[in-house]
Each structure stands twice: as structure tokens, then as C-alpha cells.
Design a protein around this motif. Structure first.
Motif, PDB file in Angstrom:
ATOM      1  N   GLU A 194    -112.079 -44.214   1.840  1.00 56.10           N
ATOM      2  CA  GLU A 194    -111.501 -44.801   0.631  1.00 56.10           C
ATOM      3  C   GLU A 194    -112.448 -44.636  -0.558  1.00 56.10           C
ATOM      4  O   GLU A 194    -112.020 -44.294  -1.665  1.00 56.10           O
ATOM      5  CB  GLU A 194    -111.162 -46.268   0.862  1.00 56.10           C
ATOM      6  N   ALA A 195    -113.730 -44.867  -0.340  1.00 53.99           N
ATOM      7  CA  ALA A 195    -114.707 -44.699  -1.424  1.00 53.99           C
ATOM      8  C   ALA A 195    -114.739 -43.250  -1.906  1.00 53.99           C
ATOM      9  O   ALA A 195    -114.866 -42.981  -3.110  1.00 53.99           O
ATOM     10  CB  ALA A 195    -116.093 -45.129  -0.936  1.00 53.99           C
ATOM     11  N   LYS A 198    -111.597 -42.549  -3.961  1.00 50.59           N
ATOM     12  CA  LYS A 198    -111.703 -43.196  -5.274  1.00 50.59           C
ATOM     13  C   LYS A 198    -112.601 -42.373  -6.203  1.00 50.59           C
ATOM     14  O   LYS A 198    -112.308 -42.234  -7.400  1.00 50.59           O
ATOM     15  CB  LYS A 198    -112.240 -44.617  -5.118  1.00 50.59           C
ATOM     16  N   LYS A 199    -113.689 -41.848  -5.666  1.00 52.20           N
ATOM     17  CA  LYS A 199    -114.562 -40.974  -6.463  1.00 52.20           C
ATOM     18  C   LYS A 199    -113.793 -39.731  -6.909  1.00 52.20           C
ATOM     19  O   LYS A 199    -113.936 -39.270  -8.057  1.00 52.20           O
ATOM     20  CB  LYS A 199    -115.786 -40.576  -5.631  1.00 52.20           C
ATOM     21  N   TYR A 200    -112.969 -39.202  -6.031  1.00 55.82           N
ATOM     22  CA  TYR A 200    -112.141 -38.029  -6.347  1.00 55.82           C
ATOM     23  C   TYR A 200    -111.209 -38.334  -7.522  1.00 55.82           C
ATOM     24  O   TYR A 200    -111.064 -37.528  -8.442  1.00 55.82           O
ATOM     25  CB  TYR A 200    -111.366 -37.661  -5.086  1.00 55.82           C
ATOM     26  N   THR A 201    -110.592 -39.521  -7.536  1.00 56.23           N
ATOM     27  CA  THR A 201    -109.703 -39.877  -8.651  1.00 56.23           C
ATOM     28  C   THR A 201    -110.495 -40.035  -9.942  1.00 56.23           C
ATOM     29  O   THR A 201    -109.982 -39.730 -11.030  1.00 56.23           O
ATOM     30  CB  THR A 201    -108.920 -41.169  -8.365  1.00 56.23           C
ATOM     31  N   GLU A 202    -111.738 -40.490  -9.848  1.00 58.70           N
ATOM     32  CA  GLU A 202    -112.562 -40.636 -11.048  1.00 58.70           C
ATOM     33  C   GLU A 202    -112.945 -39.279 -11.628  1.00 58.70           C
ATOM     34  O   GLU A 202    -113.026 -39.116 -12.854  1.00 58.70           O
ATOM     35  CB  GLU A 202    -113.826 -41.429 -10.712  1.00 58.70           C
ATOM     36  N   PHE A 211    -104.746 -38.822  -6.639  1.00 64.51           N
ATOM     37  CA  PHE A 211    -103.946 -40.011  -6.376  1.00 64.51           C
ATOM     38  C   PHE A 211    -103.101 -39.829  -5.116  1.00 64.51           C
ATOM     39  O   PHE A 211    -102.927 -40.758  -4.329  1.00 64.51           O
ATOM     40  CB  PHE A 211    -103.059 -40.318  -7.578  1.00 64.51           C
ATOM     41  N   TYR A 214    -105.453 -40.173  -2.036  1.00 64.87           N
ATOM     42  CA  TYR A 214    -105.783 -41.588  -1.822  1.00 64.87           C
ATOM     43  C   TYR A 214    -104.566 -42.317  -1.256  1.00 64.87           C
ATOM     44  O   TYR A 214    -104.684 -43.141  -0.342  1.00 64.87           O
ATOM     45  CB  TYR A 214    -106.241 -42.206  -3.136  1.00 64.87           C
ATOM     46  N   GLU A 226     -99.241 -50.317  -1.534  1.00 61.99           N
ATOM     47  CA  GLU A 226    -100.342 -49.725  -2.305  1.00 61.99           C
ATOM     48  C   GLU A 226    -100.238 -48.203  -2.316  1.00 61.99           C
ATOM     49  O   GLU A 226    -100.530 -47.548  -3.326  1.00 61.99           O
ATOM     50  CB  GLU A 226    -101.680 -50.151  -1.717  1.00 61.99           C
ATOM     51  N   GLN A 230     -99.902 -45.504  -5.576  1.00 56.17           N
ATOM     52  CA  GLN A 230    -100.754 -44.338  -5.852  1.00 56.17           C
ATOM     53  C   GLN A 230     -99.931 -43.050  -5.925  1.00 56.17           C
ATOM     54  O   GLN A 230    -100.183 -42.190  -6.772  1.00 56.17           O
ATOM     55  CB  GLN A 230    -101.841 -44.219  -4.781  1.00 56.17           C
TER      56      GLN A 230
END
Length: 486
Positions: A194-195, A198-202, A211, A214, A226, A230
Motif C-alpha cells: 500500500e505504501a 501510494k508513492k506511485y500515485t504521488e 490509482f 492502488y 475504497e 480509487q
């Protein structure tokens, strides 16, 4: 996502930094050969889209690169990997091989390695990519290439190792985060996965795939609402991002909202931009029908796929569609009808203009298909003969995945013979990413009185929560019922 229903049994490969052959570049990065600066520019634009799995969007750029330089081997390879149909895939792979003589050794390794994977020789593929990394250890794309090859063989710890190397080399190299997220997910290291996503989406907030990827993790974890949110973000970025429609349909299906899932696939069909995306929507619809026990509905949707393939004269897709129909028929106990469809599936390939390697790989899988039919018919001697033919060829090809398939078949034979210990031993060496295998381990464990193991495997099968595929649709509800009874 990684890749939506690939036309061949391979993982998408994210290839290496492109430069004109005459240009001077640092030795630690792999060159790509093109005679045209315009072709190179188009290729790089397409590759940026391809890296983030915007495959349909990338196609025009690769086509333009090829118009500028018809001997641009990697442009042909990328176009093959972006293809929405098997016909385009095989045509472009042939052209990539034909033009590779003017390319660098590294490019030749890449093309030959990809071809090996596409033709059920993953061991050979991995060796070629390992050679590539030895020569270019500081190339992030080379490290990711090896990582995805390990993923194809379900060797996830090794995949993680190389994908982390890719990120260490280039901390902002977004595609490596995508692949690393999936590798960690496969190891059930969900917090790390998950972390990573999330870095990939950033890193890519204006691309849909981060998205979508994730969302697929959240789908796997059963966090369906959820996940849908996404997937919705991916579609806000790109309303044509086909896999996000499929992902939403999966979330709805696993909540037993089948009508809503079918409505989502209707949106997917309306948004489709090419035959490949339409076929994906039809396939998703087939899975939804099968999941709720409507085999006739599933066959009708696959028939729609087949009609598209026949219109395109796409032998690879026609063969895959016939095989899908055969498996549905076999699941319904119609063994003779299934065998006829499997035979047609193989005959289409053998009569086609596809290469000898493709035909040999398809003939190999035909052994497994016939073995399944023979098991259903109770002809275990014939099933053993077909399985042994598969096993021997899998050993020659260094194919762990095909060896897993042989173990699955031997497990099913043992299960039919009520040799539950033997069945469990074989099935545990089969593909643990296939919920049908997990369900059969649960059945064998239940029959042998191992209730705790049966409960564990039934839960694993029932809550597998992958993107829509038929093997899960065959057993999801059955596994739920078994779990409830244990």
C-alpha cells in the motif's frame, strides 16, 4: 494494473532507455538503435505512456516511429506489447525479430527474451535478462525487466530485490513502484504494498494507472468501497481507462451485485476505442455471468468475443476464445462438447500462419486441456499420458509454470482416486495464485479430516479477490459455501 488480459502468457515488459545508435551515452545505460531522430522522439513519447500502461494511447506513437524508421526493432516490440489483439501482437513480434539484426546485442537479448516468454520458455527468458543486467547493472529498466521476469515465474522475493534496485538507481522511476507494489502484494506484505502504491500515485498524479493499481490492491484486501473510489479517480483522469471499469465490476461482483457489475461493463463497452477493449469488456461480462452460475450467459459473451476475432481473422484470439468456451462447458460437465472446442482451439493455431514456436507452445497446453477432459470423463489412464507429455516438455523448456500445471493435473487425478494425501502433496506444488487449485486443496483436506487446513484454503479461495477471470468464477461461490460448512 499490470496488463489487461494479455494476448500471450507473459508479463508486460518495460524496456530500456532509447537513443539513436550514433549518439554517445553513458555505458551504464542500454542503447536503442534507430536511424531517425523523429522516430526516436515518437518512440519516447509512446514509451512514457506505455510505462504507465496507457497502452491504447501509446499505439499511435509507436506506429509513427515505425513509419519514420521501418527497421526500428524496439518500436515493433513495444507495438506488439501494446496490441489489443493477438494478430497484431504476433505480426509485430515477427517484425521485431526480423529487424533485430541491425540492433545492439542488448536489444537483441530483449527481443529474444520476450519471444521466449511468449512461447512458454520462461527459463530461457530469465537467463537472457540476467545476462542483460550483468552487462548493464546500473540501468533501472534492465533491473525492472528481470524483476518482472521473476514475477512471471512467481519468484516474488527475487522480483522484489531487483525492483528495489531499479528504484535505488532512479528514485523517481514510477513504473518500478507499480511492479514492486504487485510483487509485495503477492507476498501478502500488504502494508508495504500500500505504501508503494501510494508513492506511485504521488509520482504520477495525472496518470490513471497509479490509482488503478492502488485500487487493485484494495480489491485484493476486500476493501471494496475504497477500491471503487480509487478506480473512480483513474477514470476521472482518463474516462477511457478500460481496466478501471473492469475493476469496479469486480468489486461489485464480489459483493454479489451482479446486475450492477454488468451495468459497469456496459459503460466499458461504450468507452471502448478498439476491438481489444471491446473484447475485454465482453470477457468481463462472461466472468460476471459465470460467477453467478449463468454458464449460458457466459458462453454468449465469449461468443461475442469470438465474432470479433473471426472478423479480424485473428487466429490467436479465436483459439483463446474457443478454449474459454471449452473450459466453461467442462465446468458444466459437458466433457465431449468441451473436447471438441479444445480441439478446434488447437487446430486454429496449427493451421494458422503463426510461427513454429507458437504452434509448439499451444500444442503443449493442449495436452493439459485434454487431460482435464479425460479426468472429467473418468479416463485416468489417458489423463496420466497427457500429463506426462506436458511434464516432460515443461522440463525441457525450464518452465516452472508448466510444471505447476502438471502438478495440478496429477493432484486432480489423485483426488479422483480418493488419494487425498497424494492430491494435497501435488496441489501444493501447483499454482498457488489460482483459486481453483486452492479450492481443490480445501476439498482434499476436508476429505482427509484436516478441517483446519480445509478452512484455511477454502477462505483463501473464497476471498481471492482478483481481477475477473474464469478460474475464480468457477469456484468463488463454492468456496464460500464450503467455508460456511466447515
Amino acid at each position: 494494473m499490470r496488463r489487461a488480459r494479455p494476448v500471450s502468457v507473459v508479463f508486460p515488459l518495460f524496456l530500456l532507455l532509447a537513443v539513436v545508435a550514433s549518439a554517445a551515452r553513458p555505458a551504464e545505460k542500454i542503447p536503442v538503435t534507430s536511424s531517425s531522430q523523429k522516430a526516436l522522439s515518437s518512440f519516447l513519447d509512446g514509451r512514457r505512456l506505455f510505462d504507465n500502461l496507457r497502452l491504447t494511447d501509446a499505439i499511435p506513437y509507436f506506429e509513427k516511429a515505425i513509419r519514420e524508421d521501418g527497421k526500428f526493432a524496439l518500436a515493433h516490440l513495444f507495438l506488439a506489447q501494446s496490441a489489443g489483439t493477438a494478430k497484431t501482437f504476433f505480426d509485430e513480434m515477427r517484425k521485431a525479430e526480423e529487424t533485430s539484426g541491425g540492433a545492439s546485442r542488448a536489444e537483441q537479448l530483449m527481443i529474444k527474451g520476450f519471444d521466449a516468454g511468449a512461447n512458454a520458455r520462461p527459463g530461457v527468458q530469465l537467463e537472457m535478462y540476467q545476462d542483460l543486467v550483468k552487462e548493464y547493472p546500473e540501468d533501472e529498466r534492465a533491473q525492472m525487466l528481470v524483476g518482472t521476469a521473476y514475477m512471471a515465474q512467481q519468484e516474488f522475493p527475487q522480483a522484489v530485490e531487483h525492483l528495489k534496485k531499479a528504484i535505488a538507481i532512479a528514485p523517481d522511476f514510477a513504473p518500478a513502484y507499480n511492479q514492486l507494489g504487485y510483487a509485495l502484494r503477492s507476498l501478502e506484505r500488504y502494508d508495504e504494498s500500500e505504501a508503494t502504491f501510494k508513492k506511485y500515485t504521488e509520482l504520477l498524479p495525472t496518470d490513471p494507472n497509479p490509482f488503478d493499481s492502488y485500487a487493485e490492491l484494495l480489491l485484493k484486501m476486500g476493501r471494496f468501497d475504497e477500491s471503487i473510489a480509487q478506480y473512480g479517480k483513474a477514470l476521472e483522469v482518463n474516462p477511457h481507462f478500460a481496466n478501471s471499469f473492469t475493476g469496479i465490476a469486480a468489486c461489485l461482483m464480489y459483493q454479489n451485485k451482479h446486475d450492477e457489475a454488468l451495468a459497469e461493463t456496459k459503460k466499458e463497452m461504450d468507452a471502448a476505442r478498439n476491438p481489444g477493449e471491446t473484447r475485454l469488456a465482453l470477457f468481463t461480462r462472461a466472468v460476471v455471468h459465470m460467477d453467478r452460475g449463468d454458464a449460458e450467459g457466459a458462453l454468449k459473451e465469449i461468443g461475442g468475443e469470438l465474432a470479433i476475432a473471426e472478423k479480424l481473422k485473428d487466429a490467436g484470439s479465436m483459439s483463446a476464445d474457443r478454449a474459454a468456451m471449452a473450459n466453461i462447458l467442462l465446468e458444466e460437465g459437458k466433457a465431449d462438447e468441451a473436447l471438441a472446442q479444445f480441439k478446434q482451439s488447437n487446430d486454429i493455431i496449427q493451421r494458422s500462419s503463426l510461427g513454429a514456436d507458437v504452434k509448439a507452445a499451444n500444442a503443449l497446453f493442449h495436452h493439459a486441456n485434454v487431460a482435464r477432459v479425460m479426468i472429467r470423463k473418468g479416463d485416468l489412464a489417458s489423463a496420466r499420458t497427457e500429463t506426462e507429455a506436458l511434464r516432460q516438455e515443461a522440463e525441457k523448456r525450464q518452465s516452472k509454470n508448466q510444471m505447476r500445471l502438471a502438478h495440478e493435473l496429477n493432484g486432480l487425478i489423485a483426488l479422483e482416486q480418493k488419494d487425498y494425501a497424494g492430491a494435497i502433496a501435488e496441489l501444493k506444488q501447483a499454482n498457488q495464485q489460482d483459486p481453483r487449485v486452492l479450492y481443490n486443496i480445501a476439498l482434499a483436506s476436508q476429505a482427509s479430516g484436516k478441517t483446519d487446513d480445509a478452512r484455511s484454503y477454502a477462505k483463501w479461495a473464497a476471498q481471492f479477490n482478483g481481477l475477473p477471470f474464469l478460474n475464480y468464477a468457477y469456484v468463488r461461490v463454492k468456496a464460500e459455501k464450503l467455508l460456511a460448512a466447515l
